[in-house]
Scaffold this motif. Sequence first.
Motif, PDB file in Angstrom:
ATOM      1  N   ARG A  95       0.836  -1.209   0.000  1.00  0.00           N
ATOM      2  CA  ARG A  95       0.000   0.000   0.000  1.00  0.00           C
ATOM      3  C   ARG A  95       0.867   1.254   0.000  1.00  0.00           C
ATOM      4  O   ARG A  95       0.612   2.205  -0.720  1.00  0.00           O
ATOM      5  CB  ARG A  95      -0.872   0.024   1.258  1.00  0.00           C
ATOM      6  N   PHE A  96       1.903   1.206   0.848  1.00  0.00           N
ATOM      7  CA  PHE A  96       2.796   2.348   0.945  1.00  0.00           C
ATOM      8  C   PHE A  96       3.465   2.611  -0.413  1.00  0.00           C
ATOM      9  O   PHE A  96       3.555   3.752  -0.875  1.00  0.00           O
ATOM     10  CB  PHE A  96       3.858   2.097   2.021  1.00  0.00           C
ATOM     11  N   ILE A 107      -4.941  11.016   0.598  1.00  0.00           N
ATOM     12  CA  ILE A 107      -3.645  10.595   1.141  1.00  0.00           C
ATOM     13  C   ILE A 107      -2.677  11.764   0.987  1.00  0.00           C
ATOM     14  O   ILE A 107      -2.550  12.324  -0.094  1.00  0.00           O
ATOM     15  CB  ILE A 107      -3.113   9.354   0.397  1.00  0.00           C
ATOM     16  N   LYS A 108      -2.018  12.141   2.109  1.00  0.00           N
ATOM     17  CA  LYS A 108      -1.133  13.298   2.055  1.00  0.00           C
ATOM     18  C   LYS A 108       0.232  12.898   1.488  1.00  0.00           C
ATOM     19  O   LYS A 108       0.953  12.114   2.120  1.00  0.00           O
ATOM     20  CB  LYS A 108      -0.942  13.887   3.452  1.00  0.00           C
ATOM     21  N   ALA A 161       2.363   1.801  -3.338  1.00  0.00           N
ATOM     22  CA  ALA A 161       1.372   2.315  -4.296  1.00  0.00           C
ATOM     23  C   ALA A 161       1.210   3.818  -4.113  1.00  0.00           C
ATOM     24  O   ALA A 161       1.201   4.584  -5.077  1.00  0.00           O
ATOM     25  CB  ALA A 161       0.034   1.602  -4.096  1.00  0.00           C
ATOM     26  N   ALA A 162       1.095   4.244  -2.845  1.00  0.00           N
ATOM     27  CA  ALA A 162       0.930   5.673  -2.573  1.00  0.00           C
ATOM     28  C   ALA A 162       2.169   6.453  -3.008  1.00  0.00           C
ATOM     29  O   ALA A 162       2.069   7.537  -3.584  1.00  0.00           O
ATOM     30  CB  ALA A 162       0.645   5.897  -1.089  1.00  0.00           C
ATOM     31  N   ALA A 168       8.401   9.410   4.783  1.00  0.00           N
ATOM     32  CA  ALA A 168       8.732   8.043   5.178  1.00  0.00           C
ATOM     33  C   ALA A 168       9.668   7.409   4.148  1.00  0.00           C
ATOM     34  O   ALA A 168      10.638   6.738   4.501  1.00  0.00           O
ATOM     35  CB  ALA A 168       7.455   7.216   5.320  1.00  0.00           C
ATOM     36  N   TYR A 192       3.697  13.074   3.912  1.00  0.00           N
ATOM     37  CA  TYR A 192       4.111  12.058   4.882  1.00  0.00           C
ATOM     38  C   TYR A 192       4.586  10.775   4.203  1.00  0.00           C
ATOM     39  O   TYR A 192       5.492  10.098   4.696  1.00  0.00           O
ATOM     40  CB  TYR A 192       2.975  11.777   5.865  1.00  0.00           C
ATOM     41  N   ILE A 193       3.945  10.468   3.058  1.00  0.00           N
ATOM     42  CA  ILE A 193       4.389   9.307   2.287  1.00  0.00           C
ATOM     43  C   ILE A 193       5.839   9.526   1.834  1.00  0.00           C
ATOM     44  O   ILE A 193       6.706   8.662   1.974  1.00  0.00           O
ATOM     45  CB  ILE A 193       3.470   9.105   1.056  1.00  0.00           C
ATOM     46  N   GLN A 239       4.389   5.705  -5.344  1.00  0.00           N
ATOM     47  CA  GLN A 239       4.492   5.809  -6.801  1.00  0.00           C
ATOM     48  C   GLN A 239       3.409   6.724  -7.364  1.00  0.00           C
ATOM     49  O   GLN A 239       3.629   7.405  -8.374  1.00  0.00           O
ATOM     50  CB  GLN A 239       4.415   4.425  -7.430  1.00  0.00           C
ATOM     51  N   ALA A 240       2.263   6.752  -6.718  1.00  0.00           N
ATOM     52  CA  ALA A 240       1.221   7.680  -7.148  1.00  0.00           C
ATOM     53  C   ALA A 240       1.665   9.118  -6.884  1.00  0.00           C
ATOM     54  O   ALA A 240       1.384  10.022  -7.674  1.00  0.00           O
ATOM     55  CB  ALA A 240      -0.089   7.391  -6.427  1.00  0.00           C
ATOM     56  N   LEU A 282      -3.283  11.952  -5.669  1.00  0.00           N
ATOM     57  CA  LEU A 282      -3.106  11.304  -4.371  1.00  0.00           C
ATOM     58  C   LEU A 282      -3.797  12.110  -3.273  1.00  0.00           C
ATOM     59  O   LEU A 282      -4.511  11.545  -2.429  1.00  0.00           O
ATOM     60  CB  LEU A 282      -1.613  11.144  -4.069  1.00  0.00           C
TER      61      LEU A 282
END
Lengths: 256, 329
Positions: free
Chosen positions: B199-200, B219-220, B202-203, B227, B223-224, B205-206, B214
């Motif tokens: 999931r991480f 989804i912010k 995917a976010a 990380a 923060y993605i 790469q989006a 995104l």
Amino acid sequence: MTDYSGGGDAPVLEIRNLYKSFGALKATDDVSLTLMPGEIHALIGPNGAGKSTLIRQICGEFEPDHGSVHFLGNDLKNSGVADRAQLGLGRTFQISSLALEFSALRNVMLAVQSTSGSSFKFFKPVMKDQPLVDAAMSFLGKVEMQSRANVPAAELSHGERRKLEMAIALALKPKAFVLDEPMAGMGPEGSKALTGFLSDLRHQAPILLVEHDMDAVFALADRISVLVYGQIIASGTVDEIRGNSVVRTAYLGEDA
Amino acid sequence: MLNYSRETILNTVLTLLLLGIPFAALAIDEPFYVTLATRVTIFALAGVGLNFALGLGGLISFGHAAFFGLGGYAVGILASHALNYEPLMSSPFEIEGTTQMVILWGVAMIVSGLAALIIGLFSLRTSGVYFIMITLAFAQMIYYFAISWPAYGGEDGLPIYVRNGFPGVNTLVPINFFMISFGVLMLAILLVAVLRNSRFGAALQAARQNEDRLSAVGIKPFYIRLAAFVISAMITGLAGALFADLNRFVSPSMLSWHTSGEIMVFVILGGVGRLFGPVAGAALFILFEFIFGGLTEHWMFFLGLVLLAVVLFARGGLIGTIAGKVRYD
């Protein structure tokens, strides 16, 4: 508790005295409007009237100079784009905005993963997360895109991208839809199909609809607000707007 | 699906080559090549770290030398304290140095990760060329700090007199140290492969493809990316730790912008966003240095030409040229 589930009389979305200027240009000039449960509220106006600027303030991309946006009773002042989506504001873009390298399915999965649990899950492969895949597939089914699930968004046709945008908005299970010209470039057939689709969608959540296609607007809208030069010059039912002489000269033309 | 299998074959060939060359070198009694292969392995690991941020997340960090160098200095400083029997600090509680690689790696990764957290908090609020410049500026700050701090060698660097230990292995034997590095590299690539499909991933790469999309699904991106930047830095920091042990020496040059540039070259030569791209890139880089560096001291000039050719004509690097574009399932 205020009842937002439909039938109540508290507005789902309420915009109060919004102002936004770019230099000398007043793009939003004292705009107030409400979106009531179960309704389609259409926002129309000529090009450059400030519709997109207004949408962007509602969705959190632009900060208004003055005034406030309330959603489900919350003041959205300090909420960013993602916060507002999490609160239940489901938005489609005027120009399709997709993760182009991802398949249609993975685009929808992104929305599903956002509403079901955290995106800070590092180990389980998404494609093996069957509930996630199934949910995304069902939303693709609602816009008749299941057969195109594995096609990269970049390879979809314009009409298919519009449908995919809609599937993503549905997957957010929003409390209100903000649709920015969903009919744009759809052709007569596509517009007709989408009109039927939106007509049913209002029972799921109310819709703020920005649209140029007047046939669609008149067929769908419970209320219409007319935006010209950043101001709402008229607001009312379809018949009231049709009969309004100011609107006719400012926007609709004599033959409307 | 053809592309996928072609990339898998290529990855397998690269792995077997990297693993086979040092043993072949030992068989023909050319131990120097073992060290060369170890350099490739460690550089590839540094590249795997950067590639996670750059390739998957689109974060063009020009400051990854900071993490490479911090990982190296973490090892150098702790090892020097252990060898001199001086505690690192004595109050309020005593912290001793250590010569255990596994502990040193952990410290190197924590230090790099914390640095990335701080650098990321500032730099990730910007994008494009500003992000490149801010990451560069932070790395240069650390570089000049290292130069001007005499306690740990300053400009002269810090020697590590004995290579640090690994349970049950004599790390001073080059092939043993190669195998340790190779194992770490494979684990890091496996980790990136797992993260990429999560999931991480995917976010992340989006966020690279379309950050507005995104955000619009709630989804912010910040923060993605933060990380991802921290994970990326920890991998590169681990590479720095191994590099310190390979050379038994850490110097400020590990922190300089040349190093940031080199790590980026590994990624670009091999193929941005490809799992084994940094392995291919680091191997090409070292080969180039070895072959042309023997002929002329201006070998970097020719490397520049190759890089230009890759950027202009073979955007996908070596892996992209052979295996085609990335396809998502």
